[in-house]
Design an enzyme around this catalytic site. Structure first.
Site, PDB file in Angstrom:
ATOM      1  N   HIS A  72       0.815  -1.221   0.000  1.00 35.57           N
ATOM      2  CA  HIS A  72       0.000   0.000   0.000  1.00 35.57           C
ATOM      3  C   HIS A  72       0.846   1.267   0.000  1.00 35.57           C
ATOM      4  O   HIS A  72       0.433   2.284  -0.558  1.00 35.57           O
ATOM      5  CB  HIS A  72      -0.950  -0.026   1.201  1.00 35.57           C
ATOM      6  CG  HIS A  72      -1.951  -1.134   1.132  1.00 35.57           C
ATOM      7  ND1 HIS A  72      -2.372  -1.857   2.222  1.00 35.57           N
ATOM      8  CD2 HIS A  72      -2.596  -1.682   0.066  1.00 35.57           C
ATOM      9  CE1 HIS A  72      -3.239  -2.777   1.851  1.00 35.57           C
ATOM     10  NE2 HIS A  72      -3.394  -2.697   0.545  1.00 35.57           N
ATOM     11  N   CYS A  98      13.401   3.666  -6.760  1.00 29.36           N
ATOM     12  CA  CYS A  98      14.653   2.888  -6.750  1.00 29.36           C
ATOM     13  C   CYS A  98      14.420   1.464  -6.271  1.00 29.36           C
ATOM     14  O   CYS A  98      15.249   0.580  -6.502  1.00 29.36           O
ATOM     15  CB  CYS A  98      15.695   3.558  -5.854  1.00 29.36           C
ATOM     16  SG  CYS A  98      16.278   5.152  -6.473  1.00 29.36           S
ATOM     17  N   CYS A 169      10.242 -35.583   8.183  1.00 30.51           N
ATOM     18  CA  CYS A 169      11.686 -35.364   8.076  1.00 30.51           C
ATOM     19  C   CYS A 169      12.099 -35.191   6.617  1.00 30.51           C
ATOM     20  O   CYS A 169      13.070 -34.499   6.321  1.00 30.51           O
ATOM     21  CB  CYS A 169      12.454 -36.506   8.729  1.00 30.51           C
ATOM     22  SG  CYS A 169      12.060 -38.151   8.075  1.00 30.51           S
ATOM     23  N   HIS A 492      14.683 -42.731   8.036  1.00 32.14           N
ATOM     24  CA  HIS A 492      14.694 -41.370   8.558  1.00 32.14           C
ATOM     25  C   HIS A 492      15.655 -40.541   7.713  1.00 32.14           C
ATOM     26  O   HIS A 492      16.713 -41.013   7.302  1.00 32.14           O
ATOM     27  CB  HIS A 492      15.136 -41.369  10.023  1.00 32.14           C
ATOM     28  CG  HIS A 492      15.196 -40.008  10.636  1.00 32.14           C
ATOM     29  ND1 HIS A 492      14.095 -39.192  10.745  1.00 32.14           N
ATOM     30  CD2 HIS A 492      16.252 -39.311  11.171  1.00 32.14           C
ATOM     31  CE1 HIS A 492      14.454 -38.048  11.326  1.00 32.14           C
ATOM     32  NE2 HIS A 492      15.764 -38.102  11.592  1.00 32.14           N
TER      33      HIS A 492
END
Length: 538
Positions: A72, A98, A169, A492
């Site tokens: 905004h 810029c 994981c 894992h």
């Protein structure tokens, strides 16, 4: 931040001086009185969305507060030509044309004066502190001990554990690898992504990844809970939904695909390949694989180049040991292509990204050691010439007849970040198993021998000696390794990541521990992440 030379700051000071900046600093940034604190509490919200926690900025030209995150303050600047705004938390000046925060010595002096006034206001519990500045003694102490100036080498910013939300994981280790990818980190920490539709931000994976990167590099060391990221992954990649253990390689490809789709909206297609765009994912991860099919009758060569995001490398015996057909890796052009390349369908992972023609009848050359022991072995096998049998004749465009042929894959262009997938999961109609063979991989990788302009002697073409030299653009450094521990049924994932140039850490969900290069290179690698050495700038 731009350090000097902003013409918009110079024009503003020439027209209105520095008084507006001092007023905003005193009343809404430093708040050096109880009245100013109350005034900021009453008025400190965006004039458009009424939010106060979306990086609020104050227009330097008029009385307007707008949030940066929702855009905004930028919209206000473009409509009114009021180019400069002040961050109401840190007091820095943002120049909208810029697109960056700008530094001005006069503004900085005013900020220091107002911070000093604020420090005198420590009788109240509100902002009862002053910014630290080195004394003459401390400066001299640092000068006598210059090694203490290098703080970044031991910094742990960017290291953060991730809670396992239930067999997640596989996601955690990929997030760790992505957050330590140099250019991807720079992109997400510099607010380069802008959603085209504000209403879709809560459903945008790129916006969520931006938040994840900001969380990782905020300096907070507590464990992060990636529940929003997991929800968006389930939303955009339905095949990964649920709490069952998934394949990390499949998640990596799915994540890149979703990020690619959400990034490409304002990035046009470039080049001759309509599937290749200039979004950040393609800029970092996309390379080009050259396929040369040579007719054995006339030696004519047919060449195609396909994009890829990663390369899957076989670890099991090749077809030469059991006379089984070895499929040809192919890329099927689609509006949203899957850029995962696979060297052999036998032993493929659970990823659905490997596309093959199972009836190609590809055979290996005699005398080839078909059991790889290193990443170099895998790459040599991936790029060696393969001989198509009589059952897989291809119509030669020169002979206009179906002839036997050879096929060779080489790297036409290299990505900035190269991911190698070592195919440790083998699935067939008869059995499923994990290949735990140790595959050595280097800390520094030279991809020159696998380039199209530097192919091994194979009779397909000859190149000048100048093309056979190693170039710095083909040199890679290892920065992340994903490992799989255990079996197919009970496994894992963990991840090693490189911090700075010489520090390694092991990421095991919420647990982060120091590691050595030896630990990394002796691990049972599953996904290997390398970036070009030209990105070494730290």
């Amino acid at each position: 931040m731009s350090l000097s030379g902003c013409p918009h700051v110079a024009a503003f000071k020439k027209s209105k001086g520095t008084k507006p900046f001092r007023i905003i600093q005193a009343f809404f940034v430093s708040c050096s009185s109880v009245e100013n604190v109350k005034r900021k509490a009453r008025a400190g919200s965006c004039h458009v969305c009424q939010q106060c926690n979306q990086r609020l900025h104050a227009c330097l030209t008029c009385v307007f507060f707008g949030c940066y995150t929702m855009g905004h303050i930028q919209d206000h600047a473009r409509s009114t030509k009021h180019n400069l705004a002040v961050d109401m938390t840190h007091g820095t000046v943002f120049c909208v044309p810029c697109g960056d925060y700008v530094y001005d010595s006069e503004f900085e002096q005013i900020s220091q004066e107002e911070r000093l006034n604020c420090s005198k206001f420590h009788g109240s519990s509100v902002q009862g502190f002053s910014a630290w500045e080195a004394t003459g003694y401390e400066i001299e102490l640092l000068r006598r001990n210059p090694t203490r100036k290098k703080v970044s080498g031991s910094s742990t910013i960017g290291l953060r554990g991730l809670i396992n939300l239930g067999n997640t994981c596989f996601m955690n280790c990929i997030v760790q690898a992505l957050t330590h990818t140099p250019l991807l980190r720079d992109f997400f920490l510099s607010d380069k992504h802008h959603c085209e539709n504000e209403r879709s931000r809560d459903n945008c994976l790129v916006c969520e990844m931006t938040r994840v990167f900001q969380e990782f590099y905020s300096g907070i060391r507590s464990v992060h809970i990636p529940y929003r990221l997991l929800h968006l992954v389930w939303t955009h990649a339905r095949h990964l939904a649920g709490y069952e253990q998934q394949d990390a390689h499949e998640f990596f490809i799915a994540a890149l695909d979703v990020l690619h789709r959400h990034c490409k909206g304002h990035n046009g297609a470039s080049g001759n390949n309509p599937n290749h765009c200039n979004c950040i994912i393609d800029q970092i991860f996309t390379g080009g694989l050259q396929s040369d099919v040579t007719c054995q009758a006339c030696k004519g060569i047919s060449t195609t180049v396909d994009p890829f995001w990663d390369i899957s490398l076989d670890l099991g015996p090749s077809s030469s040991s059991n006379s089984a057909p070895l499929p040809v890796p192919i890329i099927v052009p689609t509006p949203l292509p899957d850029f995962s390349l696979d060297s052999n369908s036998s032993g493929s992972s659970t990823s659905s990204s490997s596309l093959h023609n199972g009836d190609s009848g590809l055979m290996s050359p005699p005398g080839f050691d078909d059991v790889p022991h290193s990443l170099d072995d895998c790459l040599r096998r991936f790029t060696r010439p393969e001989y198509l049998g009589s059952s897989a004749k291809i119509k030669c465009s020169v002979c206009q007849n179906y002839q036997e042929s050879t096929k060779q894959l080489t790297m036409k262009t290299l990505p900035l970040v190269a991911c190698f997938h070592l195919k440790r999961f083998e699935h067939s109609s008869r059995f499923r198993k994990k290949i735990s063979t140790f595959i050595s991989f280097p800390h520094e990788l030279d991809m020159t021998p696998y380039m199209s302009t530097h192919r091994r002697a194979n009779g397909l073409s000859h190149h000048p000696r100048s093309n056979r030299t190693t170039t710095s653009d083909n040199q890679y450094s290892l920065f992340a390794v994903v490992n799989h521990h255990g079996s197919l049924e009970a496994g894992h994932y963990t991840c090693y990541v490189r911090q700075h140039q010489d520090q390694w850490f092991k990421c095991d969900d919420a647990l982060i521990t120091k590691a050595s290069v030896h630990d990394v290179l002796q691990s049972e690698g599953y996904l290997l992440f390398y970036h070009k050495r030209i990105l070494e700038y730290e």
